[in-house]
Write an enzyme that holds these catalytic residues in place. Structure first.
Site, PDB file in Angstrom:
ATOM      1  N   LYS A 201      -3.027   1.474  -4.536  1.00  0.00           N
ATOM      2  CA  LYS A 201      -3.196   1.121  -3.125  1.00  0.00           C
ATOM      3  C   LYS A 201      -4.367   1.892  -2.535  1.00  0.00           C
ATOM      4  O   LYS A 201      -4.329   3.121  -2.467  1.00  0.00           O
ATOM      5  CB  LYS A 201      -1.934   1.461  -2.325  1.00  0.00           C
ATOM      6  CG  LYS A 201      -2.003   0.879  -0.898  1.00  0.00           C
ATOM      7  CD  LYS A 201      -0.906   1.397   0.016  1.00  0.00           C
ATOM      8  CE  LYS A 201      -1.255   2.719   0.633  1.00  0.00           C
ATOM      9  NZ  LYS A 201      -2.463   2.723   1.485  1.00  0.00           N
ATOM     10  N   GLU A 276      -4.434  15.580  -5.447  1.00  0.00           N
ATOM     11  CA  GLU A 276      -5.756  16.149  -5.162  1.00  0.00           C
ATOM     12  C   GLU A 276      -5.875  16.139  -3.646  1.00  0.00           C
ATOM     13  O   GLU A 276      -5.971  15.085  -3.034  1.00  0.00           O
ATOM     14  CB  GLU A 276      -6.828  15.294  -5.855  1.00  0.00           C
ATOM     15  CG  GLU A 276      -8.135  16.017  -6.036  1.00  0.00           C
ATOM     16  CD  GLU A 276      -9.045  15.837  -4.848  1.00  0.00           C
ATOM     17  OE1 GLU A 276      -8.988  16.713  -3.936  1.00  0.00           O
ATOM     18  OE2 GLU A 276      -9.783  14.849  -4.800  1.00  0.00           O
ATOM     19  N   CYS A 310     -13.568  16.145   0.400  1.00  0.00           N
ATOM     20  CA  CYS A 310     -12.551  17.200   0.263  1.00  0.00           C
ATOM     21  C   CYS A 310     -13.186  18.522  -0.141  1.00  0.00           C
ATOM     22  O   CYS A 310     -12.668  19.581   0.197  1.00  0.00           O
ATOM     23  CB  CYS A 310     -11.471  16.777  -0.716  1.00  0.00           C
ATOM     24  SG  CYS A 310     -12.120  16.259  -2.305  1.00  0.00           S
ATOM     25  N   GLU A 408      -9.093  22.131   8.085  1.00  0.00           N
ATOM     26  CA  GLU A 408     -10.016  21.146   7.528  1.00  0.00           C
ATOM     27  C   GLU A 408     -10.396  20.146   8.630  1.00  0.00           C
ATOM     28  O   GLU A 408      -9.530  19.456   9.169  1.00  0.00           O
ATOM     29  CB  GLU A 408      -9.342  20.402   6.361  1.00  0.00           C
ATOM     30  CG  GLU A 408     -10.269  19.415   5.694  1.00  0.00           C
ATOM     31  CD  GLU A 408      -9.662  18.751   4.466  1.00  0.00           C
ATOM     32  OE1 GLU A 408      -8.472  18.411   4.485  1.00  0.00           O
ATOM     33  OE2 GLU A 408     -10.412  18.563   3.490  1.00  0.00           O
TER      34      GLU A 408
HETATM   35  P1  ADP Z   1      -6.352  10.929   5.645  1.00  0.00           P
HETATM   36  O1  ADP Z   1      -5.678  11.962   6.475  1.00  0.00           O
HETATM   37  O2  ADP Z   1      -7.599  11.393   5.020  1.00  0.00           O
HETATM   38  O3  ADP Z   1      -6.410   9.566   6.262  1.00  0.00           O
HETATM   39  P2  ADP Z   1      -3.968  10.482   4.165  1.00  0.00           P
HETATM   40  O4  ADP Z   1      -3.491  11.577   3.307  1.00  0.00           O
HETATM   41  O5  ADP Z   1      -3.258  10.184   5.429  1.00  0.00           O
HETATM   42  O6  ADP Z   1      -5.495  10.758   4.371  1.00  0.00           O
HETATM   43  O7  ADP Z   1      -4.036   9.114   3.348  1.00  0.00           O
HETATM   44  C1  ADP Z   1      -4.511   8.990   2.047  1.00  0.00           C
HETATM   45  C2  ADP Z   1      -3.796   7.848   1.375  1.00  0.00           C
HETATM   46  O8  ADP Z   1      -2.386   8.106   1.412  1.00  0.00           O
HETATM   47  C3  ADP Z   1      -3.966   6.492   2.056  1.00  0.00           C
HETATM   48  O9  ADP Z   1      -4.055   5.486   1.046  1.00  0.00           O
HETATM   49  C4  ADP Z   1      -2.689   6.324   2.853  1.00  0.00           C
HETATM   50  O10 ADP Z   1      -2.336   4.976   3.061  1.00  0.00           O
HETATM   51  C5  ADP Z   1      -1.685   7.006   1.946  1.00  0.00           C
HETATM   52  N1  ADP Z   1      -0.471   7.514   2.626  1.00  0.00           N
HETATM   53  C6  ADP Z   1      -0.362   7.985   3.884  1.00  0.00           C
HETATM   54  N2  ADP Z   1       0.909   8.327   4.144  1.00  0.00           N
HETATM   55  C7  ADP Z   1       1.632   8.090   3.026  1.00  0.00           C
HETATM   56  C8  ADP Z   1       3.012   8.246   2.664  1.00  0.00           C
HETATM   57  N3  ADP Z   1       3.904   8.720   3.512  1.00  0.00           N
HETATM   58  N4  ADP Z   1       3.394   7.898   1.412  1.00  0.00           N
HETATM   59  C9  ADP Z   1       2.489   7.406   0.539  1.00  0.00           C
HETATM   60  N5  ADP Z   1       1.195   7.229   0.816  1.00  0.00           N
HETATM   61  C10 ADP Z   1       0.758   7.566   2.042  1.00  0.00           C
END
Ligand code: ADP
Length: 504
Positions: A201, A276, A310, A408
């Site tokens: 995804k 990561e 990152c 960050e």
């Molecule tokens: P950022 O803060 O850089 O937007 P995130 O860590 O929120 O990064 O998101 C990175 C990825 O993790 C995206 O593909 C997002 O859809 C997914 N994501 C966000 N929340 C969840 C969750 N609770 N479970 C699984 N995947 C998630």
């Protein structure tokens, strides 16, 4: 008015290939075909250079996620991929790389208009990097294996022991928005090399290139169900992937906050997990450096990809004897890094990815100012045409308690500090919950080696920054991650090791 403030930030016209990709029907790539969602919800695609909605893709339902995981499960269990001769798997992986290269221009443009990064940069970094991950891991398809090992506590000749490397199974792979294609390829390459299957995804902000990659994977001849690409939100689709009982491994790249949540959720069913996560990487500049080389180098360490990296070198520690010259030299790069629309061929930095990210970064800059930091360069929103631009920013007069130093920011903002004493700077550099990367700039090889060994980070660069190679492992210390990606270690993360012990 200087040149920087008069840049025209209107987005350029998209190519025909990109217009075609934007016009496609929102669908999911499951079991080797493009299928409709079980629901009708979609998510808008926005071009961050203009703030305009340019396309839409599927917001996956629970049923869609289950369907994709079922396809990956069947494809793993019936051995259609893992039992294929490695020579055939390797060939298909090279074909994916060939197709990425053949569509390089279109992929670079899609990435540029989705993330906001300059097309030239996407074409020079993201797209060739994406192909390189498949090529590197392709070589492992036929080379990874177990070993024979004589038992230690048993008489010689009575027992025969050996190990087997077996693919771990169905992988749920979740990637972020800063390097969407590169991250997707970095995740999928070891899946294919090891014989696993995947549901991947992309982030809800940036799904265009992952969807286009699905076409190329199909064209390259990957059997149906081995790679499935679904789109949707993290807290719904991503969450379901992580908790699904038919998933054996979760590989995630993203924020530390979500990484911790994913780790907790995956623990319920004891899945293998690699994470990561975030960073607040220190860059130490020693007194002996060549300023003309170092100043643009440390500016690039933070401003590359609008600081949405990152490993961004977001905390600069320059020795007091060179501090003024280093930050002045960085400020001289303001025009080079001035943000432009992503399809402007003169651009080296684009807007931030989204309105949310724009507000977040500006909020940090304001908090820094409120806490007493001085803005040596940038700190403002340049004139624009609705996009999410922030000028490259250098903050000085900061202290270790400020949020701009501790947290960050994920934007083009560096906090610059002076140091006198090496022990003190190493201590300050390590005073963070993160441990992803660090940099040292010096001509003194001995100092570089000594400092590199004392910095608590998964990667340390010397006289460079953010150089990442498929052959070299990448992983975070402390709250920056678990496990490794890339290199042999990255491949190992997709294997179970089985021991066979035979009485002779
Ligand atoms: P950022 O803060 O850089 O937007 P995130 O860590 O929120 O990064 O998101 C990175 C990825 O993790 C995206 O593909 C997002 O859809 C997914 N994501 C966000 N929340 C969840 C969750 N609770 N479970 C699984 N995947 C998630």
């Amino acid at each position: 008015m200087n040149e920087v403030t008069t840049i025209n930030r209107t987005q350029r016209e998209y190519s025909d290939a990109v217009k075609k990709a934007l016009g496609r029907k929102p669908q999911l790539f499951i079991n080797g075909e493009w299928v409709d969602s079980s629901g009708d919800a979609t998510i808008d695609v926005e071009d961050p250079s203009s703030g305009k909605v340019i396309s839409k893709f599927v917001e996956s339902t629970d049923k869609d996620v289950d369907r994709a995981i079922a396809a990956a499960r069947t494809a793993f269990d019936d051995g259609r991929w893992r039992d294929m001769p490695p020579i055939a798997r390797e060939k298909i992986m090279h074909r994916i790389a060939d197709l990425i290269e053949a569509h390089a221009d279109e992929l670079a443009e899609l990435e540029a208009i989705d993330v906001g990064k300059p097309k030239g940069m996407a074409g020079a970094v993201d797209v060739p990097g994406a192909a390189a991950h498949f090529r590197y891991m392709a070589g492992w398809a036929g080379k990874a294996g177990g070993e024979t090992q004589a038992p230690y506590a048993m008489p010689a000749g009575t027992m025969f022991g050996y190990t087997l490397k077996e693919p771990v199974g169905v992988c749920a792979q979740i990637v972020p928005w800063n390097f969407p294609l590169l991250m997707a390829c970095l995740k999928l390459a070891p899946v294919l090399a090891s014989g696993c299957t995947s549901v991947l995804k992309p982030a809800e902000q940036t799904s265009l290139t992952a969807l286009r990659l699905a076409d190329l994977i199909q064209e390259a001849g990957v059997p149906a169900g081995v790679i499935n690409i679904i789109t949707g939100y993290g807290h719904t689709a991503g969450d379901r992937m992580v908790k699904h009982p038919d998933v054996d491994k979760v590989a995630f790249t993203g924020s530390t906050e979500i990484g911790k949540l994913i780790n907790r959720n995956a623990t319920e069913t004891l899945k293998h997990v690699t994470l990561e996560l975030g960073g607040k990487s220190p860059v130490v500049v020693m007194p002996d450096v060549d300023i003309a080389e170092t100043a643009p180098g440390v500016a690039g360490a933070i401003f590359f990809n609008s600081g949405q990296v990152c490993v961004a070198g977001s905390r600069l520690y320059a020795h007091k004897s060179v501090f003024d010259k280093v930050v002045e030299g960085m400020a001289e790069t303001a025009h080079f890094w001035a943000p432009r629309a992503s399809l402007d061929p003169e651009g080296h930095m684009g807007p931030l990815v989204s309105k949310e990210q724009h507000e977040r970064v500006l909020g940090y800059i304001e908090a820094g100012k409120r806490d007493g930091a001085s803005v040596l360069m940038g700190g403002d929103v340049p004139s624009n045409d609705g996009g999410y631009y922030v000028s490259p920013t250098i903050l000085t007069d900061v202290n270790p308690q400020m949020s701009v130093v501790r947290e960050e920011i994920f934007g083009p903002v560096v906090v610059a500090q002076r140091f006198e004493d090496l022990d003190e700077v190493v201590k300050e550099a390590n005073d963070t919950p993160y441990g992803l990367a660090a940099g040292v700039w010096t001509k003194d090889v001995s100092a570089a080696v000594r400092i590199a060994s004392r910095l608590k980070a998964g990667t340390v660069w010397v006289n460079t920054h953010a150089m990442i190679d498929p052959a070299l492992p990448f992983g975070g210390y402390k709250e920056s991650g678990i496990g490794h990606e890339q290199g042999r270690l990255g491949l190992e993360a997709y294997f179970e090791t089985k021991t066979v012990l035979m009485k002779l």
